[in-house]
Structures are given as structure tokens and as C-alpha cells.
Design an enzyme around this catalytic site. Structure first.
Site, PDB file in Angstrom:
ATOM      1  N   SER A  39       0.852  -1.198   0.000  1.00 29.95           N
ATOM      2  CA  SER A  39       0.000   0.000   0.000  1.00 29.95           C
ATOM      3  C   SER A  39       0.885   1.244   0.000  1.00 29.95           C
ATOM      4  CB  SER A  39      -0.898   0.014   1.239  1.00 29.95           C
ATOM      5  OG  SER A  39      -0.108   0.235   2.395  1.00 29.95           O
TER       6      SER A  39
ATOM      7  N   ASP B 220      -0.981  -1.457  -4.081  1.00 28.95           N
ATOM      8  CA  ASP B 220      -2.365  -1.620  -3.634  1.00 28.95           C
ATOM      9  C   ASP B 220      -2.992  -0.237  -3.423  1.00 28.95           C
ATOM     10  OD1 ASP B 220      -4.555  -3.066  -2.700  1.00 28.95           O
ATOM     11  OD2 ASP B 220      -3.803  -3.176  -0.645  1.00 28.95           O
TER      12      ASP B 220
ATOM     13  N   GLY C  20     -10.496  -4.427   6.510  1.00 23.49           N
ATOM     14  CA  GLY C  20     -10.268  -4.388   7.948  1.00 23.49           C
ATOM     15  C   GLY C  20     -10.818  -5.598   8.686  1.00 23.49           C
TER      16      GLY C  20
ATOM     17  N   GLY D 134     -10.723  -6.869   0.421  1.00 25.94           N
ATOM     18  CA  GLY D 134     -11.400  -7.077   1.709  1.00 25.94           C
ATOM     19  C   GLY D 134     -11.751  -8.528   1.951  1.00 25.94           C
TER      20      GLY D 134
ATOM     21  N   SER E  54     -10.273 -10.957   3.859  1.00 17.94           N
ATOM     22  CA  SER E  54      -9.803 -11.697   5.042  1.00 17.94           C
ATOM     23  C   SER E  54     -10.986 -12.371   5.727  1.00 17.94           C
ATOM     24  CB  SER E  54      -9.106 -10.754   6.027  1.00 17.94           C
ATOM     25  OG  SER E  54      -7.768 -10.538   5.626  1.00 17.94           O
TER      26      SER E  54
ATOM     27  N   ASP F 156      -4.953  -8.943   3.808  1.00 14.43           N
ATOM     28  CA  ASP F 156      -4.037  -8.179   4.651  1.00 14.43           C
ATOM     29  C   ASP F 156      -4.361  -8.418   6.131  1.00 14.43           C
ATOM     30  OD1 ASP F 156      -2.323  -6.389   5.808  1.00 14.43           O
ATOM     31  OD2 ASP F 156      -3.082  -4.612   4.806  1.00 14.43           O
ATOM     32  N   SER F 157      -5.609  -8.179   6.503  1.00 11.54           N
ATOM     33  CA  SER F 157      -5.977  -8.217   7.929  1.00 11.54           C
ATOM     34  C   SER F 157      -5.664  -9.562   8.589  1.00 11.54           C
ATOM     35  CB  SER F 157      -7.465  -7.901   8.098  1.00 11.54           C
ATOM     36  OG  SER F 157      -7.725  -6.595   7.659  1.00 11.54           O
TER      37      SER F 157
END
Ligand code: G3H
Ligand code: 13P
Ligand code: ZN
Length: 326
Positions: free
Chosen positions: A59, A96, A193, A229, A231, A273-274
Site C-alpha cells: 500500500s 495496492d 479491515g 477485503g 480476510s 491483509d488483515s
């Protein structure tokens, strides 16, 4: 200003061929975000072990955290590390959520093989114009470009969206044609998130909008689709974090079943990512709580890295289906 470098000289590949194979093979390429050495080592170790192609995802915030020059050599180190372990993995270095032409250009110039320009929060015509500008620049260097239509709820780097706006299938054909992008990120109910859904008592997680995905696939058959998104917000990590002094009540993600279904469709890139952040935080909290006298970072970062390797192997094998495809 650092020197101009082509990703080809770093042994990286763009994402075009990987996506073509993933779409026809009914699996997705995992895109794992990283910011530091241990995360990157874990991604490479797990992808070598499972023989998986991989997208190393950075990112804007990660790029300034790690330093752009350092990052380039980390990517180069990843390619060489995999080779020394006997694996010729296709490795993509991807920006990203790029938020400007200048940032995307800077990444192209400094060795990225793929960039995302995220104009999803802009009015449609401005998104088209900005994305087209990035495509025109990046394609001169054979760098692939991801665009986005529709807005995910949650935190997109420094952009915070309160509510999601699903991708409108009627726009995708025009967008792809006018911009020339190589892949398209869509909004079908995932969010960024660790707190993806706000559930009232008795409610369960709403399923992804596969009906919208199917409409999109009808408009642009075989075109590579990207799911952000994605995760699962692994409950065992959330429980460990809460057990050892953290506070993450209500953290919830997308089920693995939903992701497996998406990976079998035209979704050929799945962003994670999360879950990596949670694995690292859970293991460090647990280790430090159980070893209060320990102060060698290799000890607590080492256990976190080992957990991350296991998590990524599991994702490759059992969720995105990329294991054995390299
Ligand atoms: O989608 C956003 C990614 O999870 C990156 O997050 O901007 O905190 O590095 P970051
Ligand atoms: P998660 O927050 O679900 O891991 O999503 C990451 C992402 O989409 C990065 O672009
Ligand atoms: Zn994202």
C-alpha cells in the site's frame, strides 16, 4: 528521486498471464500485503512450500513505512530466495490502492510489475480518465493495471468509506473498454479491515452478492475480477488477541466457503491483509505474555512469522486454490 528500474530486471512478472491461467483454471492468485521482513519471508516460504504464484502487495502507507528503495531490494531478495529454494515462482510486485497518477508512475519507475489505480470514490467520468492515464503510462513498460468500480465499506488505505456501494454491472463493459485496464476490482459485499459486518443480536454474516458478480461476468466474460477485503478474520486469532490483553470484540470476516466459491469464478485475485496482521499480533501477544523476560525481537517475531507461514499455506491450499499452480 531514486533510480529508474524495470521489474523485468528484478525477476518479477506482471499479472496478465497469471490471471489468464487462474480464470480458466477456476482458482485465484493470492495477493498478500506486507510491510516488513518477517511478513515477506513468511509469504515466500509459504508460497515456495505450496508452489503457488503470488502477488506481493504494497500500500501507499507500506511503501513509505518500508522505504521505496528498500522495498525494491526486498522484492529482488524474494525472487532470489525462492530460486535458491528450488522454486521458480511467478512473483508480482503490486501497488495496492494507488490514489494518484504520480504514485502509480513512481511505482512503475521503481520496479513494480503491477499497479492499482483506485478511482472508485471519484465520479465515474473522472475514474475513467484517471485510470486511462495510468494505463497509458504503465502499458508502455508492460506493467499491468487494476482499476476499481464500486466502493467497499471500511478503510481503504487513507480513504475511509462508511458504506459500501456495490459495483453496477451496467458500467463495467464501458469502464474496461474506455480505460484498457487488465483487471477490475469490484464491490460485492466484502469490506476492508477486521470489522467487516456490524451484526445485531441473532443476525448472521450476509452472503456475498454472487448475483452481482454473475451479472458482471455476463457483461465481460472471462475478464479478470479482483476481490478486496477478503480476510476471514480468523476467529482463533481474535480469541488469542482478546485473551492476551487485546480488545477486538465484534471482529468478523468473510467465510472461507464464500471465498472458495468466488475463487472458482472470474475472481482471479484475492486480497488478504488483515488476517496476516491478526496472526502476527495474536502470536506476539501470546508469546510476550508467556515469556515476560524475553526481549529478543527474533523470538517473538519468529513465532509470528512461523504462524504466518502456516496461515498462508492454508489459504493457498484450501481457500484460493493456488497451491501447485507455480
Ligand atoms: O486495503 C488496504 C490494505 O489493507 C492496506 O492497509 O494502508 O494500512 O497499509 P494500509
Ligand atoms: P482485508 O482487510 O480483508 O485483509 O483486505 C485487504 C485488501 O483488500 C487490501 O487491498
Ligand atoms: Zn483493498
Amino acid at each position: 528521486m531514486s533510480k529508474t528500474v524495470s521489474y523485468k530486471d528484478l525477476g518479477l512478472v506482471n499479472s496478465r498471464e497469471l490471471f489468464r491461467k487462474a480464470v480458466s483454471g477456476g482458482y485465484a492468485i493470492p495477493a498478500y500485503n506486507f510491510n516488513n521482513l518477517e511478513q515477506l519471508q513468511a509469504i515466500i516460504l509459504a508460497c515456495v512450500a505450496t508452489r503457488s504464484p503470488v502477488i506481493l502487495q504494497v500500500s501507499k502507507g507500506a511503501r513509505s513505512y518500508a522505504n521505496e528503495t528498500m522495498l525494491r531490494y526486498m522484492a529482488l531478495g524474494s525472487v532470489e530466495m525462492a530460486r535458491e529454494m528450488g522454486a521458480e515462482l511467478p512473483i508480482v510486485l503490486h501497488l495496492d490502492h494507488g490514489d494518484s497518477f504520480e504514485l502509480c508512475k513512481s511505482c512503475v519507475d521503481s520496479g513494480f510489475s503491477s499497479v492499482m489505480i483506485d478511482g472508485s470514490h471519484l465520479p465515474y467520468a473522472e475514474n475513467v480518465a484517471l485510470t486511462r492515464q495510468v494505463v497509458e503510462y504503465a502499458h508502455q513498460f508492460d506493467v499491468s493495471v487494476e482499476g476499481e468500480l464500486g466502493v467497499l465499506a471500511g478503510i481503504e488505505d487513507e480513504v475511509v468509506a462508511e458504506k459500501s456501494t456495490y459495483t453496477q454491472p451496467d458500467e463495467v463493459e464501458d469502464f474496461v473498454e474506455k480505460t484498457g485496464v487488465d483487471s477490475l476490482a469490484i464491490s460485492i459485499g466484502t469490506s476492508h479491515g477486521a470489522f467487516k459486518f456490524k451484526l445485531k443480536a441473532g443476525e448472521s454474516v450476509p452472503p456475498l452478492r454472487f448475483d452481482i458478480l454473475e451479472e458482471i461476468e455476463k457483461r465481460i466474460p472471462g475478464f479478470p475480477i479482483v476481490l478486496h477485503g477478503a480476510s476471514s478474520v480468523v476467529p482463533a486469532y481474535v480469541a488469542l488477541i482478546n485473551q492476551y490483553g487485546g480488545k477486538m470484540e465484534g471482529a468478523i470476516g468473510v467465510s472461507e466457503d464464500q471465498l472458495r466459491r468466488a475463487a472458482k469464478s472470474a475472481v482471479c485475485k484475492i486480497n488478504i491483509d488483515s488476517d496476516g496482521r491478526l496472526a502476527v499480533t495474536a502470536k506476539i501477544r501470546e508469546f510476550l505474555a508467556n515469556n515476560p523476560g524475553e526481549f529478543d525481537p527474533r523470538k517473538y517475531l519468529g513465532v509470528a512469522r512461523s504462524e504466518l507461514v502456516e496461515l498462508i499455506k492454508h489459504k493457498n491450499e484450501a481457500v484460493v486454490g493456488s497451491a501447485g499452480k507455480a
